[in-house]
Motif scaffolding. Structure first.
Motif, PDB file in Angstrom:
ATOM      1  N   UNK A   1       0.838  -1.207   0.000  1.00  0.00           N
ATOM      2  CA  UNK A   1       0.000   0.000   0.000  1.00  0.00           C
ATOM      3  C   UNK A   1       0.870   1.252   0.000  1.00  0.00           C
ATOM      4  N   UNK A   2       1.941   1.226   0.777  1.00  0.00           N
ATOM      5  CA  UNK A   2       2.832   2.387   0.834  1.00  0.00           C
ATOM      6  C   UNK A   2       3.515   2.622  -0.515  1.00  0.00           C
ATOM      7  N   UNK A   3       3.998   1.542  -1.110  1.00  0.00           N
ATOM      8  CA  UNK A   3       4.733   1.702  -2.367  1.00  0.00           C
ATOM      9  C   UNK A   3       3.785   2.074  -3.501  1.00  0.00           C
ATOM     10  N   UNK A   4       2.532   1.564  -3.456  1.00  0.00           N
ATOM     11  CA  UNK A   4       1.545   1.939  -4.475  1.00  0.00           C
ATOM     12  C   UNK A   4       1.174   3.415  -4.346  1.00  0.00           C
ATOM     13  N   UNK A   5       1.056   3.908  -3.111  1.00  0.00           N
ATOM     14  CA  UNK A   5       0.783   5.329  -2.901  1.00  0.00           C
ATOM     15  C   UNK A   5       1.921   6.198  -3.394  1.00  0.00           C
ATOM     16  N   UNK A   6       3.142   5.746  -3.134  1.00  0.00           N
ATOM     17  CA  UNK A   6       4.317   6.485  -3.627  1.00  0.00           C
ATOM     18  C   UNK A   6       4.328   6.508  -5.151  1.00  0.00           C
ATOM     19  N   UNK A   7       4.001   5.389  -5.770  1.00  0.00           N
ATOM     20  CA  UNK A   7       3.925   5.282  -7.231  1.00  0.00           C
ATOM     21  C   UNK A   7       2.942   6.308  -7.792  1.00  0.00           C
ATOM     22  N   UNK A   8       1.769   6.381  -7.180  1.00  0.00           N
ATOM     23  CA  UNK A   8       0.746   7.318  -7.649  1.00  0.00           C
ATOM     24  C   UNK A   8       1.199   8.764  -7.480  1.00  0.00           C
ATOM     25  N   UNK A   9       1.867   9.051  -6.368  1.00  0.00           N
ATOM     26  CA  UNK A   9       2.284  10.426  -6.113  1.00  0.00           C
ATOM     27  C   UNK A   9       3.421  10.843  -7.057  1.00  0.00           C
ATOM     28  N   UNK A  10       4.321   9.915  -7.372  1.00  0.00           N
ATOM     29  CA  UNK A  10       5.374  10.240  -8.344  1.00  0.00           C
ATOM     30  C   UNK A  10       4.739  10.609  -9.679  1.00  0.00           C
ATOM     31  N   UNK A  11       3.714   9.861 -10.066  1.00  0.00           N
ATOM     32  CA  UNK A  11       3.023  10.149 -11.317  1.00  0.00           C
ATOM     33  C   UNK A  11       2.345  11.512 -11.269  1.00  0.00           C
ATOM     34  N   UNK A  12       1.545  11.750 -10.240  1.00  0.00           N
ATOM     35  CA  UNK A  12       0.740  12.965 -10.174  1.00  0.00           C
ATOM     36  C   UNK A  12       1.581  14.213  -9.914  1.00  0.00           C
TER      37      UNK A  12
END
Length: 726
Positions: free
Chosen positions: A117-128
């Motif tokens: 969950x943490x790494x998926x959130x980081x992934x989304x934030x890098x994109x956005x």
């Protein structure tokens, strides 16, 4: 940066069928600390985090950063489809087998859920927060419906009616319509509609089509007069689901659209074929492939704006545990960013690398006879720096066309669409040569393609076999038998990568060409084992799994320990692999470190070894290198014994116990110098990499402000120098 090879699991027939072989702890050294292994699942998540770090690197061209976001997403999908699915199966069936670091399946699932969950959130934030603004700075915009002009919206509505509306199928859920089946990895809109007359609310599902591009190029649909503006139009990408959502009223006329939310289900994609029961492996595999799409859910991704009521309904209908929900800000399924990477904007990408023909094989357009070259000595190639098409592919094509060639025998694990390798084998069979192709049908996620090629080969007269019962054939070998006067000579290729010209431009691999009689005799024995009933286990110049590779590696590590005890300053062990998780190999490396033997490990992905622990592993250095190419070769070096080995095997249970793998010793001193140069470059203190710390943390090296070298650029430069010096 990953492949299906990195994710897939194998099963042991002597154990419950749901138990992946990696969970079986072999006899290990009881004198070593019990807590000496890192968890392999968390180590894999750390690997994918390193992939994400490349997307965060603002010194990298923006479309390359976009590509790494897509790679990260694809990697994580496969991880859940296979590794998490396997852990869930063991937990649900009550199997108490623990991981090498002592954790139960449930404990591992809990850790994975938190970390992912943490790494998926980081992934989304890098994109956005980082990639989207950087794309916009280059006039590449991922837009939402409300950001479009009225003219653009009008044209897109027309596009919706012409291209999308006819293929969309809204599915209602009510007493007469059960909740629809949701296919794995598909994007879906969960829609709430209200009956204007009755005021009652209903749920419906609309699947986002997966047979069209995820992003609509607004700038190619919108041909608005730009008032003689000669500047290029901005590139505008509208997510397909946004266009559908903006036109939901067309799908539900007379109903009020209350809300809509995006969701995506990941399903268990693991399956088994009982090879002892099924007489026809090909048909049995086709049957299991049809079942794969109905695997149980292992992850539910939803937008972070989904209502609690909608989420509860999805959890209930899909039978998903709340712990398996991942809420994502922004877009779901960033694997679609490959479409953005596909833009023709070369200035925003790494300069394309053009492989060169190895000088031993001539110029690209004026090839030498590979057979005459190999009679003069062995040749080592390193892809993608050395061209695959003018080395490996040319070798097989020349063999197919040569009237003196009597037979070609080859293993095929993963092939590509319209494979020139497969076509060459078909041509050879048509020319009357004896052609044997061992096609591994069970190469995960390539099963359907391999079934297709197996049938095509059989129809052309090639002898197709599917390997040994209970084992995957993962080795990369080709044997060509040629009549030369009154004698028969055998020519061989043994490599670390698949016979796939597409991945050969993306994956770093090495391969040995040789006409050495002992290697030819070994490959003849190996193919007799694969195609017949031979049970040979000892070879002259090969290590062959499942019987010989682990044993051979551990014996050679012990040889370095003995050499160190005798004062040999050359004692050293160097390993380059995709993964290092086998406990017996790790324990042997620990014993080497305790004896004072330096150990260098270059691992791309998973590593369960803990380096740098005083009294245990202070002489071990573990590095990981990621870059433009996927580091894929497997190379071993034992310093005091002056031995170099290359091959297909990673240091994992599935490779060493449940696969046919081959490693070959490279003896020619000209060639071992090239292999040593790979290790020297990778372990250079100036080389950009990640180093593993004892607690499991990966640290970027060199530190800020220190001189930095790029390993892959160094290899490319070496390759160019190699050619220029010939």
């Amino acid at each position: 940066m990953s492949t299906a090879d990195d994710i897939e699991t194998a099963t042991l027939t002597a154990l419950p069928s749901a138990l992946p072989a990696e969970t079986v702890t072999p006899d290990v050294d009881a004198d070593l600390p019990e807590d000496r292994y890192l968890n392999r699942e968390l180590s894999w998540l750390d690997f994918n985090s390193r992939v994400l770090a490349l997307a965060e690197d603002q010194s990298m061209p923006i479309l390359e950063r976009t590509k790494f976001l897509a790679i990260f997403a694809s990697n994580l999908d496969e991880f859940f489809m296979v590794r998490v699915a396997g852990l869930k199966r063991r937990d649900e069936t009550g199997l108490s087998v623990r991981s090498a670091d002592g954790r139960s399946p449930r404990e591992q699932l809990q850790m994975i859920a938190s970390r992912s969950r943490k790494i998926a959130g980081r992934h989304a934030r890098v994109f956005l927060d980082s990639v989207v603004p950087a794309l916009a700075a280059e006039d590449i915009h991922i837009v939402e419906w409300d950001e479009l002009t009225q003219t653009q919206q009008s044209r897109l509505r027309q596009h919706f009616h012409n291209e999308l509306f006819p293929v969309l199928t809204p599915l209602a859920v009510d007493p007469a319509h059960p909740f629809p089946y949701i296919s794995g990895l598909s994007l879906n809109l969960a829609v709430t509609v209200r009956d204007r007359a009755e005021g009652s609310e209903h749920f419906a599902r609309v699947k986002v089509p997966d047979n069209v591009n995820r992003f609509i190029r607004v700038d190619t649909i919108d041909d608005t007069d730009r008032d003689e503006d000669t500047r290029p139009a901005p590139t505008l990408f509208l997510p397909l689901e946004n266009l559908i959502a903006a036109n939901l009223s067309e799908l539900f006329p007379g109903m009020e659209i209350v809300d809509h939310h995006l969701f995506r289900v990941t399903r268990n994609a693991d399956f088994e074929v009982d090879e002892d029961r099924d007489e026809d492996l090909l048909k049995a595999l086709e049957r299991e492939l049809a079942r794969r799409r109905f695997g149980s859910p292992v992850r539910l991704e939803v937008g972070d704006d989904m209502t609690e009521h909608m989420l509860e309904m999805l959890l209930r209908e899909l039978d998903v545990d709340p712990v398996d929900v991942v809420q994502i800000p922004g877009l779901l399924d960033l694997t679609a960013l490959w479409q953005v990477y596909g833009l023709d904007r070369p200035a925003l990408k790494e300069r394309p690398f053009v492989p060169k023909t190895h000088p031993a094989f001539g110029e690209r357009e004026t090839p030498k006879s590979i057979f005459s070259t190999l009679r003069d000595g062995d040749v080592l190639v390193q892809h993608p720096y050395d061209s695959f098409s003018t080395s490996v592919q040319r070798f097989i094509e020349q063999a197919a066309a040569d009237p003196q060639v009597l037979a070609i025998k080859q293993t095929l694990y993963r092939t590509s669409g319209d494979s020139p390798i497969v076509n060459a084998l078909i041509d050879a069979a048509a020319a009357g040569k004896q052609v044997v192709a061992l096609v591994e049908l069970k190469a995960r996620f390539d099963e359907q393609a391999n079934i297709k090629w197996a049938r095509k080969l059989e129809q052309a007269g090639v002898h197709v076999v599917y390997g040994l019962v209970g084992l995957k054939t993962h080795c990369k070998t080709c044997l060509v038998v040629r009549r030369e006067g009154s004698t028969i000579r055998r020519y061989c290729h043994i490599g670390t990568g698949n016979y796939n010209p597409k991945t050969a431009r993306l994956y770093e691999d090495v391969g040995l060409f040789t006409a050495a009689p002992e290697v030819g005799a070994d490959l003849t024995d190996l193919f007799n084992t694969l195609t017949g009933y031979s049970r040979k286990q000892e070879y002259r110049n090969l290590l062959v799994a499942p019987a010989g590779i682990r044993k051979g590696i551990v014996e050679r590590i012990e040889g370095e320990i003995l050499a160190k005890a005798n004062g040999d300053t050359r004692a050293r062990v160097q390993v380059k692999a995709n993964a290092l998780v086998d406990e017996k190999v790790i324990d042997a490396l620990y014993r080497a470190s305790q004896a004072g033997v330096p150990v260098d490990v270059m691992v791309r992905g998973i590593c369960a070894l803990k380096p740098g622990i005083p009294g245990l592993s202070e002489n071990i250095v573990v590095r990981s290198i990621l870059g433009q190419f996927l580091e894929h070769s497997r190379i071993l070096h034992f310093g005091a014994q002056d031995e170099y080995w290359i091959g297909s095997a990673d240091m994992m249970h599935r490779n060493l116990d449940r696969r046919v793998e081959v490693m070959v010793q490279v003896r020619d001193q000209r060639l071992v110098a090239d292999l040593q140069d790979i290790f020297d470059s990778a372990m250079d203190p100036r080389t950009r990499c990640w180093e593993l710390r004892a607690e499991g943390r990966w640290e970027a090296r060199p530190a800020a402000g220190e001189e930095v070298r790029d390993h892959q650029r160094r290899m490319a430069q070496r390759s160019r120098h190699h050619f220029e010096s010939k």
